[in-house]
Design a protein around this motif. Structure first.
Motif, short mmCIF file in Angstrom:
data_model
loop_
_atom_site.label_atom_id
_atom_site.label_comp_id
_atom_site.label_asym_id
_atom_site.label_seq_id
_atom_site.Cartn_x
_atom_site.Cartn_y
_atom_site.Cartn_z
N ARG A 4 0.86 -1.18 0.00
CA ARG A 4 0.00 0.00 0.00
C ARG A 4 0.89 1.23 0.00
N VAL A 5 0.52 2.23 -0.79
CA VAL A 5 1.37 3.40 -0.98
C VAL A 5 0.54 4.67 -0.76
N ASP A 6 1.07 5.60 0.02
CA ASP A 6 0.47 6.93 0.15
C ASP A 6 1.21 7.89 -0.77
N VAL A 7 0.47 8.60 -1.60
CA VAL A 7 1.04 9.55 -2.55
C VAL A 7 0.74 10.96 -2.05
N ILE A 8 1.78 11.68 -1.64
CA ILE A 8 1.63 13.01 -1.07
C ILE A 8 1.73 14.03 -2.20
N LEU A 9 0.68 14.85 -2.32
CA LEU A 9 0.55 15.79 -3.43
C LEU A 9 0.40 17.21 -2.88
N LEU A 25 -4.22 7.07 -10.78
CA LEU A 25 -3.53 6.45 -9.65
C LEU A 25 -3.72 4.94 -9.67
N PRO A 26 -2.66 4.18 -9.49
CA PRO A 26 -2.80 2.71 -9.47
C PRO A 26 -3.59 2.24 -8.26
N ARG A 27 -4.04 1.01 -8.34
CA ARG A 27 -4.75 0.40 -7.21
C ARG A 27 -3.84 0.32 -5.99
N ARG A 28 -4.40 0.56 -4.82
CA ARG A 28 -3.70 0.56 -3.53
C ARG A 28 -2.78 1.77 -3.34
N TYR A 29 -2.92 2.76 -4.22
CA TYR A 29 -2.20 4.02 -4.05
C TYR A 29 -3.21 5.07 -3.60
N ARG A 30 -3.01 5.59 -2.39
CA ARG A 30 -3.94 6.58 -1.84
C ARG A 30 -3.37 7.99 -2.00
N GLY A 48 -13.88 15.11 -3.36
CA GLY A 48 -14.93 14.48 -4.15
C GLY A 48 -14.43 13.33 -5.00
N LEU A 49 -13.14 13.35 -5.33
CA LEU A 49 -12.54 12.29 -6.13
C LEU A 49 -11.95 11.18 -5.27
N GLY A 50 -12.07 11.30 -3.96
CA GLY A 50 -11.65 10.22 -3.07
C GLY A 50 -10.32 10.42 -2.38
N ALA A 51 -9.70 11.58 -2.52
CA ALA A 51 -8.42 11.82 -1.86
C ALA A 51 -8.63 12.17 -0.40
N ALA A 74 0.80 4.68 5.41
CA ALA A 74 1.44 3.58 4.69
C ALA A 74 2.92 3.56 5.00
N ASP A 75 3.52 2.38 4.95
CA ASP A 75 4.97 2.28 5.17
C ASP A 75 5.75 2.94 4.06
N LEU A 76 5.18 2.96 2.87
CA LEU A 76 5.87 3.46 1.69
C LEU A 76 5.16 4.70 1.17
N VAL A 77 5.92 5.76 0.89
CA VAL A 77 5.32 7.01 0.42
C VAL A 77 5.96 7.48 -0.87
N VAL A 78 5.14 8.17 -1.66
CA VAL A 78 5.60 8.87 -2.85
C VAL A 78 5.30 10.35 -2.63
N ILE A 79 6.26 11.20 -2.95
CA ILE A 79 6.05 12.65 -2.94
C ILE A 79 6.12 13.10 -4.38
N MET A 80 5.04 13.72 -4.86
CA MET A 80 4.94 14.01 -6.28
C MET A 80 4.28 15.36 -6.51
#
Length: 230
Positions: A4-9, A25-30, A48-51, A74-80
């Protein structure tokens, strides 16, 4: 094992970009959208889009990213970047590099798609700063990474303090000092969906502001600081 991945925007007035990002966003990417004072309803659109929407009233890229890290679980994060210049579809390939290791930080290297995606003055400033980062010999990068992938706890352990645009450079400098294994992988870099320029690096003035922040951080980080914890 699928992580599971958290994507910080970090987000400031990105209403035009958010639907495209969320749809790809891929599946299991929040998505954790950190609204940094938007006036175009970005926070409402993102919710409204689920973020997961986090509000950070203190302006600054670093302030927004740190607020997102505090909200991540999530243990794993993306910063984008949240301007749709990076395609979320490419994220699993970067995540796989980290998971398959041994790697501590994966940085995206921008490969422009079309001439409008990355202005010349911004490219030059980025190349100079990346060269300065490489002078110490600990990390060899060509880009200061508009997308970064890491394990959340070690990233928090770097105890990053910059709350402005020097934040990405401080991340890399402290990662180098902590002995992190850092790798670079190509990512496509696209024009913004609404055809506009970046609010920061799309103008010469904005690029100079970012460069000044990063040089300030570089000078500060030349002094000893506490390392990271694993």
């Amino acid at each position: 094992m699928e992580h599971r991945v958290d994507v910080i925007l970090p987000c400031l007035d990105e209403a035009a970009a958010l639907p495209w990002i969320m749809a790809r966003l891929p599946r299991r990417y929040r998505a954790i959208v950190v609204d940094n004072g938007s006036s175009d309803g970005s926070d409402v659109i993102a919710a409204g889009l689920g973020a997961l929407v986090v509000h950070e009233p203190r302006r600054g890229y670093g302030a927004a990213v740190q607020a997102g890290l505090a909200a991540a679980t999530a243990d794993l994060v993306v910063i984008m970047d949240c301007d749709a210049t990076i395609d979320p579809v490419e994220l699993p390939a970067l995540v796989a590099v980290l998971v398959d290791g041994p790697v501590d930080l994966v940085c995206g290297r921008r490969r422009p798609v079309g001439r409008r995606s990355w202005p010349l003055h911004s490219r030059v400033a980025n190349a100079v700063l990346a060269a300065l980062l490489s002078l110490g010999g600990r990390i060899r990068l060509h880009d200061l990474a508009p997308v970064r992938v890491a394990w959340r706890r070690p990233l928090l352990g770097l105890k990053l303090t910059d709350r402005r645009y020097g934040y990405p450079l401080q991340t890399l400098l402290r990662a180098a000092r902590a002995g992190w294994r850092v790798v670079e992988r190509d990512v496509s870099y696209r024009p913004r969906p609404d055809g506009s320029r970046s609010k920061i690096t799309g103008t010469l003035r904005g690029t100079v502001t970012v460069a000044a922040d990063m040089l300030r951080v570089a000078r500060a980080e030349a002094r000893p600081v506490g390392g990271a914890t694993r």
